[in-house]
Enzyme design. Structure first.
Site, short mmCIF file in Angstrom:
data_model
loop_
_atom_site.label_atom_id
_atom_site.label_comp_id
_atom_site.label_asym_id
_atom_site.label_seq_id
_atom_site.Cartn_x
_atom_site.Cartn_y
_atom_site.Cartn_z
N PRO A 1 0.82 -1.22 0.00
CA PRO A 1 0.00 0.00 0.00
C PRO A 1 0.85 1.26 0.00
O PRO A 1 1.80 1.39 0.77
CB PRO A 1 -0.81 -0.13 1.29
N CYS A 2 0.45 2.18 -0.86
CA CYS A 2 1.30 3.36 -1.08
C CYS A 2 0.87 4.56 -0.25
O CYS A 2 1.52 5.59 -0.32
CB CYS A 2 1.28 3.74 -2.56
N GLN A 3 -0.21 4.45 0.53
CA GLN A 3 -0.71 5.65 1.21
C GLN A 3 0.35 6.29 2.10
O GLN A 3 0.43 7.51 2.21
CB GLN A 3 -1.95 5.31 2.04
#
Length: 499
Positions: A104-106
């Site tokens: 996940p890139c958040q």
């Protein structure tokens, strides 16, 4: 074990892929189309996990299908346990040839950092977001399953994460584990996707493969807007290029050239064959749940090569129409959308709304002899019918109308909450894009199924890796595996001769 896996491939077996943080399956689709076998996936989101199963394991027996459709937390399941659930016998490290995925890139993306608690008082608070360490879990799976190749994808900001180059540091770990890794920045628009989407792409091969190519050459060309070039420059600030202290795993981004590439696919070339949703459409007139149970037939044959591919993608054909051509119900804003110009953003939209509100007040004055006064209930009611409540100074990029003759700007997971970032270029339709149009802009074929309803489907599309870009990477990987099989055969032949 590596030789054993190569031997199986030499006997005609397809490379077996495990997709981590899989979402609905953008990477899986690209690899599937390049000839890989999708063994399974790990995805925590319930709707996305089921979408992945519906597309890649739809023919499995019911019990096994439900196993594939099950959402899983990668921090709570070990690789051996996962493969046992799939019914795969034998040592876990013998079952998987390739691991792919995008943690996940958040936590890496600048848009996500601003939302973390305490960030105003503690500027480095985003470093403590546990999501930023999920890429370490990815490496745990690599250690356990010993793939012969792997792909890791993420936002460009992983190159400059709190002063750290996460991609470079990951490559150092992979090198110690016996891999030869490289990473670069790739833009999806250069690989046939009608969307300008910049990503970090890390590819690694076991050193025994003696790989000599990691990333694909671009097939399409466009001059990227300045904003995309600026994003790339910001991301690359931590790349060290001096000879004494260089980032040795970084490869210069593949750049297209108009002499050996074809023009990028535009939004109109991607979407113009889909059914119109205009003022006569029930979707624009009524509010209610948006489901995918209604087939909407194509109004005409495909008009571009891209449209033909979207309808005829092998294994994901859709010859009659689509089931997920649904949009948000936004009656206040349709009239604003119609008057916006291509490329207009929220400040321009807000000015248009104020102008239309003034026109409405003038109309009332002509009909009734006076206009509602500011502060009155009538004034506030009329204003709410025309003017969005957001401050244009705080939300300049909240809205954007697409250009017909350009690829779309980056689709975000925020599509799951609203679609104002992608207002349809056709003013006679005056609306935001549909789920299927968003999928087209990501290069998902029309036969690819999304688990509904609408909001989760939009989120799945926005989070995905564009399949055509994944396919370009997968094609290079398949080429390297074929070459490695040939080298392995030659090495054995030479060894036998020497004996």
């Amino acid at each position: 074990m590596i030789q054993s896996k190569l031997e199986r491939l030499k006997r005609g077996g397809r490379p077996r892929v495990l997709d981590l943080f899989a979402g609905c399956g953008g990477i899986s689709l690209g690899f599937h189309s390049a000839g890989f076998e999708i063994v399974g996936a790990v995805e925590i989101d319930t709707a996305a996990a089921r979408s992945h199963a519906l597309n890649f394991h739809r023919d499995a027996p019911p019990d096994l299908f439900e196993t594939h459709a099950k959402p899983r937390d990668i921090t709570a399941i070990e690789p051996e346990e996962l493969l046992a659930e799939y019914g795969l016998d034998g040592p876990a490290d013998a079952q998987i040839d390739v691991i792919v995925g995008g943690p996940p890139c958040q936590a890496f993306a600048r848009v996500g950092r601003a939302k973390l608690r305490e960030v105003a008082e503690h500027p480095e608070a985003f470093l403590r977001d546990p999501r930023s360490n999920l890429y370490l879990r990815y490496l745990d799976y690599v250690r356990s399953l010993k793939p012969i190749a792997l792909l890791m994808e993420n936002v460009p900001d992983v190159l400059n994460f709190g002063g750290h180059n996460v991609a470079e540091e990951t490559c150092e770990v992979l090198d110690d584990l016996g891999y030869d890794p490289r990473y670069t920045l790739m833009n999806a628009v250069f690989y046939g996707v009608p969307q300008m989407r910049e990503r970090m792409v890390l590819v690694a091969y076991r050193k025994e493969l003696k790989a000599d190519r990691w990333h694909p050459n671009p097939s399409h060309w466009i001059d990227l807007p300045k904003g995309y070039l600026g994003t790339r420059q910001v991301a690359m600030r931590t790349i060290r290029t001096d000879l004494l202290e260089e980032d040795r795993y970084f490869s210069d981004p593949p750049e297209p050239h108009p002499d050996n590439s074809i023009p990028a696919v535009t939004a109109e070339q991607a979407l113009s064959d889909l059914p119109r949703i205009d003022d006569e459409s029930e979707l624009k007139q009524t509010k209610g749940p948006r489901r995918f149970d209604k087939l909407v037939r194509y109004p005409s044959p495909p008009m571009t090569d891209y449209q033909r591919l979207m309808r005829q993608w092998p294994g994901f054909e859709s010859l009659e129409g689509v089931h997920d051509h649904v949009i948000r119900y936004l009656p206040r804003d349709y009239k604003i959308f119609a008057r916006m110009q291509p490329g207009d953003q929220y400040p321009e939209a807000h000015q248009l709304a104020l102008r239309m509100f003034e026109e409405r007040l003038q109309e009332i004055e002509r009909k009734e002899g006076s206009r509602p006064r500011p502060g009155t209930k009538r004034y506030e009611q009329e204003m709410a019918e025309y003017v969005p409540p957001y401050d244009p100074g705080k939300f300049p990029n909240k809205w954007r109308k697409m250009e017909a003759d350009m690829p779309a700007r980056t689709l975000m997971a925020h599509l799951g909450k609203d679609s104002y970032s992608h207002i349809h270029y056709d003013s006679t339709q005056a609306r935001t894009i549909s789920v299927r149009e968003a999928a087209r802009l990501q290069s998902f074929p029309d036969g690819f199924v999304f688990q509904g309803p609408m909001n989760p489907a939009f989120r799945q599309v926005g989070n995905a890796v564009p399949p055509l870009m994944a396919k370009a990477v997968a094609a290079v990987m398949m080429e390297q595996l074929e070459k490695a099989k040939k080298h392995e055969t030659e090495d054995r032949t030479q060894a036998a001769v020497a004996v």
